[in-house]
Design a protein around this motif. Structure first.
Motif, PDB file in Angstrom:
ATOM      1  N   ASN A 176      -8.725   9.953   6.778  1.00 39.47           N
ATOM      2  CA  ASN A 176      -8.535   9.556   8.181  1.00 39.47           C
ATOM      3  C   ASN A 176      -9.742   9.944   9.035  1.00 39.47           C
ATOM      4  OD1 ASN A 176      -6.025   8.547   7.552  1.00 39.47           O
ATOM      5  ND2 ASN A 176      -4.877  10.308   8.337  1.00 39.47           N
ATOM      6  N   GLN A 177     -10.292  11.126   8.772  1.00 40.31           N
ATOM      7  CA  GLN A 177     -11.444  11.580   9.545  1.00 40.31           C
ATOM      8  C   GLN A 177     -12.652  10.679   9.292  1.00 40.31           C
ATOM      9  OE1 GLN A 177     -11.416  14.089  11.895  1.00 40.31           O
ATOM     10  NE2 GLN A 177     -13.410  13.126  12.357  1.00 40.31           N
ATOM     11  N   GLN A 178     -12.828  10.250   8.043  1.00 37.28           N
ATOM     12  CA  GLN A 178     -13.928   9.351   7.716  1.00 37.28           C
ATOM     13  C   GLN A 178     -13.758   8.003   8.395  1.00 37.28           C
ATOM     14  OE1 GLN A 178     -16.800   9.799   5.856  1.00 37.28           O
ATOM     15  NE2 GLN A 178     -16.246  11.977   5.993  1.00 37.28           N
ATOM     16  N   ILE A 179     -12.512   7.518   8.447  1.00 39.30           N
ATOM     17  CA  ILE A 179     -12.238   6.231   9.103  1.00 39.30           C
ATOM     18  C   ILE A 179     -12.559   6.318  10.585  1.00 39.30           C
ATOM     19  CG2 ILE A 179     -10.400   4.620   9.728  1.00 39.30           C
ATOM     20  CD1 ILE A 179      -9.081   5.320   7.038  1.00 39.30           C
ATOM     21  N   VAL A 180     -12.177   7.454  11.227  1.00 35.51           N
ATOM     22  CA  VAL A 180     -12.463   7.648  12.649  1.00 35.51           C
ATOM     23  C   VAL A 180     -13.971   7.695  12.893  1.00 35.51           C
ATOM     24  CG1 VAL A 180     -12.273   9.288  14.563  1.00 35.51           C
ATOM     25  CG2 VAL A 180     -10.273   8.794  13.135  1.00 35.51           C
ATOM     26  N   ASP A 181     -14.678   8.404  12.011  1.00 39.24           N
ATOM     27  CA  ASP A 181     -16.135   8.505  12.161  1.00 39.24           C
ATOM     28  C   ASP A 181     -16.808   7.142  12.050  1.00 39.24           C
ATOM     29  OD1 ASP A 181     -15.824  11.205  12.441  1.00 39.24           O
ATOM     30  OD2 ASP A 181     -16.381  11.709  10.368  1.00 39.24           O
ATOM     31  N   LEU A 182     -16.184   6.232  11.284  1.00 39.63           N
ATOM     32  CA  LEU A 182     -16.738   4.883  11.119  1.00 39.63           C
ATOM     33  C   LEU A 182     -16.240   3.916  12.192  1.00 39.63           C
ATOM     34  CD1 LEU A 182     -16.465   4.569   7.219  1.00 39.63           C
ATOM     35  CD2 LEU A 182     -18.560   4.870   8.573  1.00 39.63           C
ATOM     36  N   GLY A 183     -15.455   4.441  13.143  1.00 43.11           N
ATOM     37  CA  GLY A 183     -14.968   3.615  14.241  1.00 43.11           C
ATOM     38  C   GLY A 183     -13.710   2.828  13.927  1.00 43.11           C
ATOM     39  N   GLY A 184     -12.993   3.204  12.874  1.00 49.23           N
ATOM     40  CA  GLY A 184     -11.768   2.491  12.505  1.00 49.23           C
ATOM     41  C   GLY A 184     -10.530   3.184  13.014  1.00 49.23           C
ATOM     42  N   ASP A 185      -9.376   2.575  12.730  1.00 51.17           N
ATOM     43  CA  ASP A 185      -8.076   3.108  13.150  1.00 51.17           C
ATOM     44  C   ASP A 185      -7.339   3.589  11.893  1.00 51.17           C
ATOM     45  OD1 ASP A 185      -5.604   3.725  14.122  1.00 51.17           O
ATOM     46  OD2 ASP A 185      -5.165   1.737  14.940  1.00 51.17           O
ATOM     47  N   PRO A 186      -7.174   4.907  11.701  1.00 52.97           N
ATOM     48  CA  PRO A 186      -6.512   5.425  10.494  1.00 52.97           C
ATOM     49  C   PRO A 186      -5.095   4.881  10.299  1.00 52.97           C
ATOM     50  CG  PRO A 186      -7.631   7.189  11.657  1.00 52.97           C
ATOM     51  CD  PRO A 186      -7.685   5.983  12.553  1.00 52.97           C
ATOM     52  N   ALA A 187      -4.341   4.742  11.399  1.00 54.62           N
ATOM     53  CA  ALA A 187      -2.963   4.265  11.288  1.00 54.62           C
ATOM     54  C   ALA A 187      -2.919   2.837  10.758  1.00 54.62           C
ATOM     55  CB  ALA A 187      -2.263   4.348  12.644  1.00 54.62           C
ATOM     56  N   ARG A 188      -3.837   2.008  11.256  1.00 56.05           N
ATOM     57  CA  ARG A 188      -3.862   0.613  10.812  1.00 56.05           C
ATOM     58  C   ARG A 188      -4.300   0.515   9.346  1.00 56.05           C
ATOM     59  NH1 ARG A 188      -6.871  -4.292  14.133  1.00 56.05           N
ATOM     60  NH2 ARG A 188      -6.114  -5.997  12.805  1.00 56.05           N
ATOM     61  N   VAL A 189      -5.277   1.349   8.965  1.00 63.37           N
ATOM     62  CA  VAL A 189      -5.724   1.350   7.569  1.00 63.37           C
ATOM     63  C   VAL A 189      -4.589   1.790   6.650  1.00 63.37           C
ATOM     64  CG1 VAL A 189      -7.280   2.437   5.907  1.00 63.37           C
ATOM     65  CG2 VAL A 189      -8.133   1.707   8.146  1.00 63.37           C
ATOM     66  N   ALA A 190      -3.860   2.851   7.057  1.00 60.11           N
ATOM     67  CA  ALA A 190      -2.748   3.355   6.241  1.00 60.11           C
ATOM     68  C   ALA A 190      -1.659   2.296   6.072  1.00 60.11           C
ATOM     69  CB  ALA A 190      -2.161   4.606   6.883  1.00 60.11           C
ATOM     70  N   GLU A 191      -1.400   1.557   7.152  1.00 58.08           N
ATOM     71  CA  GLU A 191      -0.389   0.503   7.099  1.00 58.08           C
ATOM     72  C   GLU A 191      -0.814  -0.608   6.138  1.00 58.08           C
ATOM     73  OE1 GLU A 191       1.782  -2.688  10.135  1.00 58.08           O
ATOM     74  OE2 GLU A 191       0.524  -1.073  10.929  1.00 58.08           O
ATOM     75  N   THR A 192      -2.091  -0.974   6.181  1.00 61.58           N
ATOM     76  CA  THR A 192      -2.607  -2.024   5.294  1.00 61.58           C
ATOM     77  C   THR A 192      -2.556  -1.584   3.833  1.00 61.58           C
ATOM     78  OG1 THR A 192      -4.084  -2.791   7.051  1.00 61.58           O
ATOM     79  CG2 THR A 192      -4.558  -3.515   4.799  1.00 61.58           C
ATOM     80  N   VAL A 193      -2.940  -0.326   3.579  1.00 60.98           N
ATOM     81  CA  VAL A 193      -2.924   0.200   2.208  1.00 60.98           C
ATOM     82  C   VAL A 193      -1.501   0.263   1.674  1.00 60.98           C
ATOM     83  CG1 VAL A 193      -3.385   2.247   0.814  1.00 60.98           C
ATOM     84  CG2 VAL A 193      -5.073   1.468   2.477  1.00 60.98           C
ATOM     85  N   ALA A 194      -0.560   0.715   2.513  1.00 60.25           N
ATOM     86  CA  ALA A 194       0.834   0.829   2.080  1.00 60.25           C
ATOM     87  C   ALA A 194       1.435  -0.532   1.746  1.00 60.25           C
ATOM     88  CB  ALA A 194       1.668   1.515   3.152  1.00 60.25           C
ATOM     89  N   ALA A 195       0.996  -1.564   2.448  1.00 60.08           N
ATOM     90  CA  ALA A 195       1.549  -2.905   2.223  1.00 60.08           C
ATOM     91  C   ALA A 195       0.945  -3.588   0.996  1.00 60.08           C
ATOM     92  CB  ALA A 195       1.323  -3.768   3.459  1.00 60.08           C
ATOM     93  N   ALA A 196      -0.184  -3.092   0.519  1.00 64.67           N
ATOM     94  CA  ALA A 196      -0.845  -3.712  -0.631  1.00 64.67           C
ATOM     95  C   ALA A 196      -0.120  -3.333  -1.917  1.00 64.67           C
ATOM     96  CB  ALA A 196      -2.305  -3.270  -0.689  1.00 64.67           C
ATOM     97  N   LYS A 197       0.346  -4.331  -2.671  1.00 64.41           N
ATOM     98  CA  LYS A 197       1.078  -4.094  -3.916  1.00 64.41           C
ATOM     99  C   LYS A 197       0.601  -5.068  -4.981  1.00 64.41           C
ATOM    100  CE  LYS A 197       5.263  -2.453  -1.595  1.00 64.41           C
ATOM    101  NZ  LYS A 197       5.002  -1.040  -1.898  1.00 64.41           N
ATOM    102  N   ALA A 198       0.609  -4.586  -6.217  1.00 61.07           N
ATOM    103  CA  ALA A 198       0.247  -5.446  -7.343  1.00 61.07           C
ATOM    104  C   ALA A 198       1.387  -6.434  -7.618  1.00 61.07           C
ATOM    105  CB  ALA A 198      -0.023  -4.610  -8.588  1.00 61.07           C
ATOM    106  N   GLU A 199       1.041  -7.654  -7.957  1.00 58.22           N
ATOM    107  CA  GLU A 199       2.044  -8.664  -8.304  1.00 58.22           C
ATOM    108  C   GLU A 199       2.359  -8.554  -9.800  1.00 58.22           C
ATOM    109  OE1 GLU A 199       2.669 -13.520  -8.336  1.00 58.22           O
ATOM    110  OE2 GLU A 199       0.861 -12.629  -7.459  1.00 58.22           O
TER     111      GLU A 199
END
Length: 399
Positions: free
Chosen positions: A140-163
């Motif tokens: 999360n700290q790295q995402i913030v340093d890069l100007g991103g939103d940790p919550a949004r990244v976490a939500e995207t990662v959680a939604a990603a699933k293998a078919e």
């Protein structure tokens, strides 16, 4: 003109069965065995409730670290751990709780990183949880340093699933289903073992004491054999219903089992069905083979061959099914009449058995029983009145 003193077919069978039921229900062995089994089942349910009801660890939070309380619980749940959390305002008091082991660990600091206070060492499972959370904080700290939103990244990662594309429909066996299947196998195995041997021992007891000669003066051999099997079967059925019903009810009441009541009742019903089918089939064979000998010491020798199928089915079930519930060999054997009484109730308790397999296994055993009645009746009739040495099976079949 001689008078026919033989009773009607089913009247004679009923009298013999009634005698067996009355005698065995009053026996101390039956009462002690049933009560002891019930006590063990209820005790087992209580132990499982006490052992399985607590958390894996209790973690305290103090100061700025309290913001990590919710993320830690979520992280623990995601990797299958059950963690209790507790906010403690005073860090000194919290450290004292760690010292007296009221807390397994204490997380301190400002919440930007994970700092864990323990008495001596940290449990490996808890170490895994806090390390995973520490990795998430660093990401999360790295995402913030890069100007991103940790919550949004976490939500995207959680939604990603293998078919996943299975070639056959899978069935999810949970731990409770596996345990129920094993318990079902044990109950069926013990019931067939104990009650089946009781039939054989009863036949030899009557033959060696010459009581059978008096009984056969008024009833036919097949009526005596059928009545004995029926009577002991009724006693075993009462015991099976009591043990299965009380065991499942206690587990549901204590919360050890979380399956639906319908599934639990279905397990007990299948236990009863397979006890009846297995007992009738094997007891007919045991009764016929026991009629070949005149001494109790010889009973084990003549009934061991068919008894090995009961034992083999049980051993294969408890050794294979927990690790490979969908094993093809077990599926095939559970349909064959020799192994179905022990293997099929285990599979049914676990779930996932196609309806046609369950129906076919029942149909095959039901179809086999009339043949066993004829064959066992012939052996029993020709051997039960012959005392002295052991009667050869070939002779009993030909006489």
């Amino acid at each position: 003109m001689t008078e026919d003193v033989h009773l009607g077919n089913w009247a004679a069978v009923g009298l013999v069965a009634e005698r067996e039921v009355r005698t065995r229900l009053r026996s101390k062995a039956f009462i002690i065995t049933t009560v002891a089994t019930l006590v063990l089942l209820v005790g087992f349910a209580l132990v499982m409730k006490l052992v399985g009801g607590g958390a894996d660890a209790t973690v305290g939070f103090t100061g700025g670290a309290t913001q990590l309380e919710a993320p830690l619980k979520a992280t623990a749940e995601s990797i299958g751990q059950n963690i209790d959390t507790r906010s403690v305002p005073d860090e000194a008091a919290a450290r004292k709780q760690v010292e007296d082991q009221s807390l397994d660990a204490l997380i301190v600091g400002d919440g930007s990183k994970i700092v864990v206070v323990v008495k001596k060492d940290i449990d490996d499972s808890l170490r895994n949880v806090v390390n995973v959370l520490a990795g998430q904080l660093a990401l999360n700290q790295q995402i913030v340093d890069l100007g991103g939103d940790p919550a949004r990244v976490a939500e995207t990662v959680a939604a990603a699933k293998a078919e996943v594309r299975p070639m056959e429909p899978p069935f999810d066996y949970n731990g409770q289903q596996l345990v129920i299947g094993m318990i079902a196998g044990v109950l069926i195995y013990m019931s067939l073992l104990i009650n089946g041997q009781s039939v054989a021992q009863g036949v030899v007891e009557e033959k060696s004491s010459r009581v059978v000669e008096l009984l056969l003066a008024t009833i036919r051999p097949w009526q005596l054999m059928a009545g004995k099997v029926l009577g002991i079967g009724v006693v075993g059925l009462i015991q099976m219903i009591a043990i299965g019903g009380v065991g499942v009810a206690a587990a549901l009441a204590l919360g050890v089992l979380t399956i639906s009541v319908g599934a639990a009742v279905g397990t007990v019903v299948w236990l009863v069905v397979w006890f009846l089918l297995g007992f009738i089939a094997y007891s007919l064979v045991f009764a016929a083979l026991a009629a070949l000998v005149s001494r109790q010491e010889d009973v084990a020798g003549v009934i061991t061959p068919p008894l090995m199928f009961v034992i083999l089915g049980y051993v294969m079930g408890i050794s294979v099914l927990p690790y490979d519930p969908g094993n093809k060999l077990i599926e095939i054997l559970s349909i064959t009449p020799l192994f179905a009484p022990t293997l099929m109730p285990m599979r049914l308790a676990m779930g996932g058995v196609p309806a046609w397999e369950a129906a076919l296994s029942v149909a095959l055993v039901v179809a086999l029983i009339p043949a066993l009645v004829w064959l066992s009746g012939r052996v029993y009739r020709n051997a039960v009145m012959r005392s002295g040495g052991k009667v050869k099976l070939r002779e009993a079949l030909r006489s």
